[in-house]
Design a protein around this motif. Structure first.
Motif, PDB file in Angstrom:
ATOM      1  N   VAL A  86       0.810  -1.224   0.000  1.00  0.00           N
ATOM      2  CA  VAL A  86       0.000   0.000   0.000  1.00  0.00           C
ATOM      3  C   VAL A  86       0.839   1.267   0.000  1.00  0.00           C
ATOM      4  O   VAL A  86       0.593   2.189  -0.784  1.00  0.00           O
ATOM      5  CB  VAL A  86      -0.969   0.004   1.198  1.00  0.00           C
ATOM      6  N   ASN A  87       1.817   1.347   0.896  1.00  0.00           N
ATOM      7  CA  ASN A  87       2.534   2.623   1.009  1.00  0.00           C
ATOM      8  C   ASN A  87       4.032   2.529   1.258  1.00  0.00           C
ATOM      9  O   ASN A  87       4.692   3.548   1.409  1.00  0.00           O
ATOM     10  CB  ASN A  87       1.889   3.514   2.083  1.00  0.00           C
ATOM     11  N   GLU A  88       4.577   1.348   1.357  1.00  0.00           N
ATOM     12  CA  GLU A  88       6.028   1.152   1.424  1.00  0.00           C
ATOM     13  C   GLU A  88       6.715   2.027   2.477  1.00  0.00           C
ATOM     14  O   GLU A  88       7.709   2.695   2.206  1.00  0.00           O
ATOM     15  CB  GLU A  88       6.662   1.396   0.044  1.00  0.00           C
ATOM     16  N   LEU A  89       6.179   2.011   3.685  1.00  0.00           N
ATOM     17  CA  LEU A  89       6.782   2.775   4.770  1.00  0.00           C
ATOM     18  C   LEU A  89       8.226   2.318   4.998  1.00  0.00           C
ATOM     19  O   LEU A  89       8.483   1.135   5.243  1.00  0.00           O
ATOM     20  CB  LEU A  89       5.971   2.598   6.050  1.00  0.00           C
ATOM     21  N   ILE A  90       9.149   3.237   4.909  1.00  0.00           N
ATOM     22  CA  ILE A  90      10.566   2.915   5.069  1.00  0.00           C
ATOM     23  C   ILE A  90      10.837   2.481   6.500  1.00  0.00           C
ATOM     24  O   ILE A  90      10.400   3.127   7.459  1.00  0.00           O
ATOM     25  CB  ILE A  90      11.439   4.127   4.684  1.00  0.00           C
ATOM     26  N   TYR A  91      11.601   1.400   6.631  1.00  0.00           N
ATOM     27  CA  TYR A  91      11.738   0.736   7.927  1.00  0.00           C
ATOM     28  C   TYR A  91      12.836   1.380   8.776  1.00  0.00           C
ATOM     29  O   TYR A  91      13.849   0.765   9.100  1.00  0.00           O
ATOM     30  CB  TYR A  91      12.019  -0.743   7.712  1.00  0.00           C
ATOM     31  N   ARG A 208      -2.060   8.329   0.514  1.00  0.00           N
ATOM     32  CA  ARG A 208      -0.658   8.453   0.114  1.00  0.00           C
ATOM     33  C   ARG A 208      -0.103   9.871   0.294  1.00  0.00           C
ATOM     34  O   ARG A 208       1.109  10.068   0.276  1.00  0.00           O
ATOM     35  CB  ARG A 208      -0.485   7.998  -1.340  1.00  0.00           C
ATOM     36  N   GLU A 209      -0.983  10.838   0.456  1.00  0.00           N
ATOM     37  CA  GLU A 209      -0.504  12.198   0.712  1.00  0.00           C
ATOM     38  C   GLU A 209       0.157  12.280   2.083  1.00  0.00           C
ATOM     39  O   GLU A 209       1.206  12.911   2.259  1.00  0.00           O
ATOM     40  CB  GLU A 209      -1.661  13.192   0.644  1.00  0.00           C
ATOM     41  N   ASN A 210      -0.436  11.624   3.063  1.00  0.00           N
ATOM     42  CA  ASN A 210       0.097  11.652   4.425  1.00  0.00           C
ATOM     43  C   ASN A 210       0.897  10.406   4.787  1.00  0.00           C
ATOM     44  O   ASN A 210       1.924  10.495   5.458  1.00  0.00           O
ATOM     45  CB  ASN A 210      -1.052  11.830   5.424  1.00  0.00           C
ATOM     46  N   ILE A 211       0.418   9.231   4.370  1.00  0.00           N
ATOM     47  CA  ILE A 211       1.145   7.990   4.679  1.00  0.00           C
ATOM     48  C   ILE A 211       2.035   7.645   3.485  1.00  0.00           C
ATOM     49  O   ILE A 211       1.793   6.710   2.732  1.00  0.00           O
ATOM     50  CB  ILE A 211       0.188   6.829   5.015  1.00  0.00           C
ATOM     51  N   HIS A 212       3.066   8.426   3.342  1.00  0.00           N
ATOM     52  CA  HIS A 212       4.060   8.223   2.283  1.00  0.00           C
ATOM     53  C   HIS A 212       5.235   7.448   2.881  1.00  0.00           C
ATOM     54  O   HIS A 212       5.260   7.184   4.095  1.00  0.00           O
ATOM     55  CB  HIS A 212       4.498   9.573   1.718  1.00  0.00           C
ATOM     56  N   PRO A 213       6.226   7.048   2.091  1.00  0.00           N
ATOM     57  CA  PRO A 213       7.302   6.192   2.619  1.00  0.00           C
ATOM     58  C   PRO A 213       8.019   6.723   3.859  1.00  0.00           C
ATOM     59  O   PRO A 213       8.500   5.938   4.668  1.00  0.00           O
ATOM     60  CB  PRO A 213       8.247   6.059   1.429  1.00  0.00           C
ATOM     61  N   ALA A 223      -3.902  11.584   8.589  1.00  0.00           N
ATOM     62  CA  ALA A 223      -4.541  10.611   7.701  1.00  0.00           C
ATOM     63  C   ALA A 223      -5.697   9.912   8.398  1.00  0.00           C
ATOM     64  O   ALA A 223      -6.770   9.702   7.803  1.00  0.00           O
ATOM     65  CB  ALA A 223      -3.513   9.590   7.218  1.00  0.00           C
ATOM     66  N   ILE A 224      -5.495   9.534   9.654  1.00  0.00           N
ATOM     67  CA  ILE A 224      -6.534   8.820  10.398  1.00  0.00           C
ATOM     68  C   ILE A 224      -7.719   9.735  10.671  1.00  0.00           C
ATOM     69  O   ILE A 224      -8.877   9.328  10.555  1.00  0.00           O
ATOM     70  CB  ILE A 224      -5.940   8.234  11.697  1.00  0.00           C
ATOM     71  N   LEU A 225      -7.450  10.992  11.014  1.00  0.00           N
ATOM     72  CA  LEU A 225      -8.534  11.943  11.251  1.00  0.00           C
ATOM     73  C   LEU A 225      -9.320  12.198   9.960  1.00  0.00           C
ATOM     74  O   LEU A 225     -10.555  12.228   9.973  1.00  0.00           O
ATOM     75  CB  LEU A 225      -7.970  13.256  11.793  1.00  0.00           C
TER      76      LEU A 225
END
Length: 260
Positions: A86-91, A208-213, A223-225
């Protein structure tokens, strides 16, 4: 057992999140049990998502026991695959902590679903079924009370205790600081129910605007709000969800970052 856990996780994805498997497109699930990348060791003390499959070690019998025996561990690793898709959050640092956080959200939601629990009756422990006799505590983490799962549990539950760690320590604190958003999720789940809260988080994870990598905790809150407002307007979540999200993230000090 692991086969059944995989099936139950897929069932939860379909019935509660309206998601078709890990990638959303019905991908086959490959789960490697008894995995050990070092034959000289008794058993691998780890479970992880790699590429397009899960790997679950047997544990060494001391620190950990068979990691495939716990539904929340299996579902947790599934969720890493969802995040990858979905969003590839960098670890690393906050984006990595959000990656771990989302996996804990899905892990506890699936566990409660399988065990017939709810937010009020669940113990909110992560990994309590796989810790061995040498583990200095009852679980890996607690979403209800971060920092209390063991003698070495150093998770804080508020941003006042957040410190930017070097990447050499837990990839900048991905397991340590996931406790802060975990606590926020716990508060929301107690207010609107675990399944509703998990659906909210899952919906927000597509922003994807807020939950980007390299997303931050503050961006996750936004994003949740935003997702809460949209889902309430559509009648898919109760009206109190919006205030619940604001209150939960204020409780853990994330909303104060708006004015920092």
């Amino acid at each position: 057992m692991t086969y059944d856990f995989c099936g139950k996780t897929l069932e939860y994805f379909k019935n509660k999140l309206d998601r078709n498997s890990i990638d959303g497109q019905g991908m086959d699930v490959i789960c490697n049990v008894h995995f050990n990348d070092d034959p000289s060791e008794k058993g691998l003390n780890n479970a992880f998502w790699v590429g397009d499959q899960l790997a679950l070690g047997d544990g060494d019998g001391r620190t950990f026991i068979n990691l495939a025996r716990s539904i929340d561990v299996v579902a947790h690793e599934f969720a890493h695959g969802v995040t990858q898709s979905v969003n590839e959050l960098i670890y690393e640092r906050q984006s990595g902590a959000l990656n771990e956080h989302f996996s804990d959200v899905i892990g506890t939601a699936v566990q409660q679903y399988v065990k017939g629990q709810n937010a009020q009756t669940a113990d909110w422990l992560i990994g309590d079924e796989i810790v061995g006799p040498a583990w200095p505590g009852k679980a890996l983490r607690s979403m209800k009370t971060p920092g209390t799962a063991s003698e070495i549990d150093d998770q804080p539950d508020h941003m006042r205790d957040y410190k930017k760690l070097p990447l050499s320590k837990d990839n900048g604190g991905v397991h340590i600081y996931s406790g802060i958003p975990n606590k926020a999720f716990f508060h929301v789940a107690m207010d609107i129910g675990t399944d509703a809260a998990a659906f909210l988080w899952y919906t927000a994870w597509h922003d994807r605007e807020n939950i980007h990598p390299r997303a931050t905790f503050l961006e996750a809150f936004k994003a949740i709000l935003k997702a809460a407002e949209a889902l309430v307007e559509k009648g898919k979540l109760p009206a109190k969800t919006i205030d619940s999200v604001k209150s939960a993230f204020e409780e853990v000090g994330i909303t104060s970052l708006v004015h920092a």
